[in-house]
Design an enzyme around this catalytic site. Structure first.
Site, PDB file in Angstrom:
ATOM      1  N   CYS A  67       0.828  -1.217   0.000  1.00  7.56           N
ATOM      2  CA  CYS A  67       0.000   0.000   0.000  1.00  7.56           C
ATOM      3  C   CYS A  67       0.857   1.261   0.000  1.00  7.56           C
ATOM      4  CB  CYS A  67      -0.933   0.012   1.188  1.00  7.56           C
ATOM      5  SG  CYS A  67      -0.060   0.131   2.756  1.00  7.56           S
ATOM      6  N   HIS A 335      -1.514   1.290   7.315  1.00  3.44           N
ATOM      7  CA  HIS A 335      -1.905   1.474   5.922  1.00  3.44           C
ATOM      8  C   HIS A 335      -1.484   2.839   5.404  1.00  3.44           C
ATOM      9  CE1 HIS A 335      -4.002   0.509   2.347  1.00  3.44           C
ATOM     10  NE2 HIS A 335      -5.106   1.189   2.562  1.00  3.44           N
ATOM     11  N   ASN A 356      -7.789   5.164  -1.944  1.00  2.31           N
ATOM     12  CA  ASN A 356      -7.217   3.928  -1.425  1.00  2.31           C
ATOM     13  C   ASN A 356      -6.669   3.079  -2.567  1.00  2.31           C
ATOM     14  OD1 ASN A 356      -6.504   2.039   0.483  1.00  2.31           O
ATOM     15  ND2 ASN A 356      -8.582   1.440   1.028  1.00  2.31           N
TER      16      ASN A 356
END
Length: 399
Positions: A67, A335, A356
């Site tokens: 991520c 994250h 995201n």
């Protein structure tokens, strides 16, 4: 676009920006993902965009802990747009490959005293861009093992085992061959990096591509955090497991976090954001994150079921509360995402628009609306161009 199922999402989430090796972090994430009880927040929230800066399409990191690379490179792509350059999807796995090589070197130098896993930090993207350059994804997909999307668990198990064998030092003295064995395993899965490649009819090296096509100056970017156990407006080493390079960040007061982000967005700068997504108030499905006024364990079943059916009152966040949550592992470094805009709900409360990298499978097709209280409470670090920092704060930081 490959879509994540729940199992793949849990696997991916467990290895994100921080806590990649933490079973506790994984359990929290599983609980958070399964606690999205509202069918759709879109029926209860009415968002109006205030700022929505240009960004590239939503991507899917698949079953990988990359991520930080997806969000960091998405941030660079928006910087290209801001600078008037033609956009290109930067290879996320080229960045990740270079991080894995450098992390392996540090792991061996520290005799195994370093967190492994697939996690990384936003500054890793800038550091690898500066050292290795960049490639378009079309020239380096990182898919060299027969899958349509990222699935890196097998590679990680093998490379971790190689490093574990190296630090046991069975020969009594390390040979230079260990690095060839380690990088060879990575390249078997991700692909060997070509010395040159063609893009739009022209040949490049990764360094020339970074200079001529991406065109960003790595020295223009800074990473910022906020913890009261260090002096404000100075630099400190952020002690989280995935800061394998021991990079330092600038320290600011808690309210400066949102003041800086607001100023950046209003002046056309997006922001890379590292945070904790194990919270009950974070719902990927519903595309909303906030800090409930009442702790989840004290909520009734009705209250739990209505957590995302419309705007709610939030807990008052203080610097003491933020520090305590970090110190007692209530805040985990889970994250990385990309803040691209600002919106308000039907009560005129402001939320950040956050991109995201879990595909476009939620209520807002890959984006979330995150309250400022959540950002103040759960941010572990954020990255931006230094031009996006207010002058007074920049003066205090000596930038």
């Amino acid at each position: 676009m490959l879509k994540l199922n729940t199992k793949a999402l849990v696997v991916a989430a467990a290895f994100l920006v921080g806590g990649g090796s933490s079973v506790f972090a994984q359990d929290n994430l599983v609980n958070s993902l399964q606690n999205n009880r509202s069918d759709s927040s879109k029926f209860g929230f009415k968002f109006t965009e205030i700022i929505n800066l240009q960004n590239t399409s939503v991507k899917n990191q698949g079953s990988s802990g990359t991520c930080w690379s997806y969000s960091g490179n998405s941030f660079l792509e928006s910087e290209m747009i801001r600078n008037g350059r033609e956009t290109v999807e930067i290879s996320q796995l080229f960045t990740a490959r270079n991080v894995y090589v450098e992390k392996g070197k540090n792991y061996v130098r520290l005799h195994g005293g370093l967190s492994l896993g697939e996690g990384g930090q936003l500054h890793d993207v800038i550091n690898m861009y500066q050292k290795y350059g960049a490639m378009p994804r079309e020239a380096y997909t990182g898919l060299n093992y027969g899958t349509e999307g990222n699935k890196l668990a097998e590679m990680s198990a093998i490379t971790d085992a190689i490093l574990a064998a190296v630090v046991k030092n069975p020969n009594g003295k390390l040979t230079p061959n260990w690095l060839n064995a380690y990088t060879g395993a990575i390249d078997t899965y991700l692909g060997k990096v070509p010395e040159t490649f063609s893009y739009k009819g022209k040949n490049y090296t990764p360094q020339s591509f970074a200079k001529e096509v991406v065109g960003l100056n790595a020295d223009d970017y800074v990473e910022i955090s906020s913890f009261k156990d260090h002096p404000y407006y100075s630099k400190f080493t952020l002690l989280i497991p995935d800061n394998w390079s021991f990079d330092q960040v600038y320290n600011v007061a808690m309210t400066d976090i949102t003041d800086i982000i607001d100023h950046a967005l209003k002046n056309g700068y997006t922001v890379g954001w590292a945070t904790d997504v194990s919270e009950k108030g974070f719902s990927w499905k519903n595309g909303v994150a906030y800090v409930p006024e009442k702790p989840f364990e004290r909520m009734s079943e009705v209250e739990k079921g209505n957590m995302f059916n419309g705007p709610k009152q939030e807990m008052t966040i203080t610097e003491d509360l933020r520090q305590q949550a970090f110190d007692d592992y209530g805040t985990t470094d889970d994250h990385g995402m990309h803040i691209v805009g600002l919106a308000k709900d039907q009560n005129d409360k402001e939320y950040y628009i956050v991109k995201n990298s879990w595909g476009a499978s939620n209520d807002y097709e890959g984006y979330l609306y995150v309250t400022k209280a959540f950002v103040q409470f759960k941010t572990t670090a954020f990255m931006l161009h230094k031009g996006g920092i207010p002058k007074e704060i920049k003066r205090k930081l000596g930038i």
